[in-house]
Write a protein that holds these residues in place. Structure first.
Motif, PDB file in Angstrom:
ATOM      1  N   TYR A 190      -1.083   8.320 -17.085  1.00  0.00           N
ATOM      2  CA  TYR A 190      -1.797   7.174 -17.663  1.00  0.00           C
ATOM      3  C   TYR A 190      -2.500   7.575 -18.957  1.00  0.00           C
ATOM      4  CZ  TYR A 190      -5.230   3.481 -18.270  1.00  0.00           C
ATOM      5  OH  TYR A 190      -6.005   2.487 -18.789  1.00  0.00           O
ATOM      6  N   LEU A 191      -3.201   8.718 -18.937  1.00  0.00           N
ATOM      7  CA  LEU A 191      -3.895   9.172 -20.143  1.00  0.00           C
ATOM      8  C   LEU A 191      -2.906   9.479 -21.262  1.00  0.00           C
ATOM      9  CD1 LEU A 191      -6.658  11.458 -18.610  1.00  0.00           C
ATOM     10  CD2 LEU A 191      -6.931   9.191 -19.621  1.00  0.00           C
ATOM     11  N   HIS A 192      -1.782  10.072 -20.909  1.00  0.00           N
ATOM     12  CA  HIS A 192      -0.761  10.381 -21.908  1.00  0.00           C
ATOM     13  C   HIS A 192      -0.225   9.094 -22.540  1.00  0.00           C
ATOM     14  CE1 HIS A 192       2.381  12.645 -23.886  1.00  0.00           C
ATOM     15  NE2 HIS A 192       3.277  11.801 -23.414  1.00  0.00           N
ATOM     16  N   GLN A 193       0.000   8.092 -21.714  1.00  0.00           N
ATOM     17  CA  GLN A 193       0.489   6.807 -22.215  1.00  0.00           C
ATOM     18  C   GLN A 193      -0.544   6.161 -23.135  1.00  0.00           C
ATOM     19  OE1 GLN A 193       1.095   3.942 -19.140  1.00  0.00           O
ATOM     20  NE2 GLN A 193       2.447   2.674 -20.387  1.00  0.00           N
ATOM     21  N   GLN A 194      -1.810   6.258 -22.791  1.00  0.00           N
ATOM     22  CA  GLN A 194      -2.860   5.674 -23.628  1.00  0.00           C
ATOM     23  C   GLN A 194      -2.950   6.391 -24.969  1.00  0.00           C
ATOM     24  OE1 GLN A 194      -4.591   2.874 -22.933  1.00  0.00           O
ATOM     25  NE2 GLN A 194      -3.215   2.771 -21.189  1.00  0.00           N
ATOM     26  N   ARG A 195      -2.808   7.710 -24.947  1.00  0.00           N
ATOM     27  CA  ARG A 195      -2.849   8.470 -26.213  1.00  0.00           C
ATOM     28  C   ARG A 195      -1.677   8.103 -27.107  1.00  0.00           C
ATOM     29  NH1 ARG A 195      -4.427  14.482 -24.202  1.00  0.00           N
ATOM     30  NH2 ARG A 195      -6.617  14.067 -23.774  1.00  0.00           N
ATOM     31  N   GLN A 196      -0.494   7.937 -26.514  1.00  0.00           N
ATOM     32  CA  GLN A 196       0.668   7.563 -27.318  1.00  0.00           C
ATOM     33  C   GLN A 196       0.472   6.181 -27.942  1.00  0.00           C
ATOM     34  OE1 GLN A 196       4.078   7.935 -24.750  1.00  0.00           O
ATOM     35  NE2 GLN A 196       4.602   9.927 -25.591  1.00  0.00           N
ATOM     36  N   ALA A 197      -0.076   5.251 -27.180  1.00  0.00           N
ATOM     37  CA  ALA A 197      -0.308   3.903 -27.710  1.00  0.00           C
ATOM     38  C   ALA A 197      -1.353   3.946 -28.827  1.00  0.00           C
ATOM     39  CB  ALA A 197      -0.763   2.975 -26.590  1.00  0.00           C
ATOM     40  N   GLU A 198      -2.386   4.758 -28.651  1.00  0.00           N
ATOM     41  CA  GLU A 198      -3.423   4.884 -29.672  1.00  0.00           C
ATOM     42  C   GLU A 198      -2.857   5.518 -30.938  1.00  0.00           C
ATOM     43  OE1 GLU A 198      -7.253   7.700 -30.204  1.00  0.00           O
ATOM     44  OE2 GLU A 198      -7.208   6.524 -28.343  1.00  0.00           O
ATOM     45  N   GLN A 199      -2.022   6.524 -30.765  1.00  0.00           N
ATOM     46  CA  GLN A 199      -1.435   7.201 -31.913  1.00  0.00           C
ATOM     47  C   GLN A 199      -0.481   6.267 -32.656  1.00  0.00           C
ATOM     48  OE1 GLN A 199       0.957  10.639 -30.983  1.00  0.00           O
ATOM     49  NE2 GLN A 199       0.317  11.681 -32.854  1.00  0.00           N
ATOM     50  N   ALA A 200       0.258   5.442 -31.935  1.00  0.00           N
ATOM     51  CA  ALA A 200       1.191   4.507 -32.577  1.00  0.00           C
ATOM     52  C   ALA A 200       0.438   3.474 -33.403  1.00  0.00           C
ATOM     53  CB  ALA A 200       2.049   3.821 -31.525  1.00  0.00           C
ATOM     54  N   THR A 201      -0.691   3.010 -32.909  1.00  0.00           N
ATOM     55  CA  THR A 201      -1.448   2.023 -33.687  1.00  0.00           C
ATOM     56  C   THR A 201      -2.090   2.673 -34.907  1.00  0.00           C
ATOM     57  OG1 THR A 201      -3.385   2.352 -32.289  1.00  0.00           O
ATOM     58  CG2 THR A 201      -1.930   0.523 -31.719  1.00  0.00           C
TER      59      THR A 201
END
Length: 62
Positions: free
Chosen positions: A41-52
């Protein structure tokens, strides 16, 4: 007079050591699963944050 064929749950035949071992194993299993799910979950959140962040700046971070 007791009946010979009276149903007795399987757990009555287990000794306390077996119950304790199963309880410890289940706690370890829950902790490992929480670690895996939480980490993904944390990894997915970091990827979404990095994409934005990349979309906003126009540059990608190397």
């Amino acid at each position: 007079m007791q009946h010979k064929n009276k149903y007795q749950p399987l757990q009555d035949f287990q000794d306390p050591g077996t119950k304790k071992a199963k309880r410890i194993a289940s706690i370890i299993y829950v902790c490992v699963m929480a670690f895996i799910v939480g980490g993904s979950y944390l990894h997915q959140q970091r990827q979404a944050e990095q994409a934005t962040t990349e979309d906003m700046s126009g540059f990608s971070n190397p």
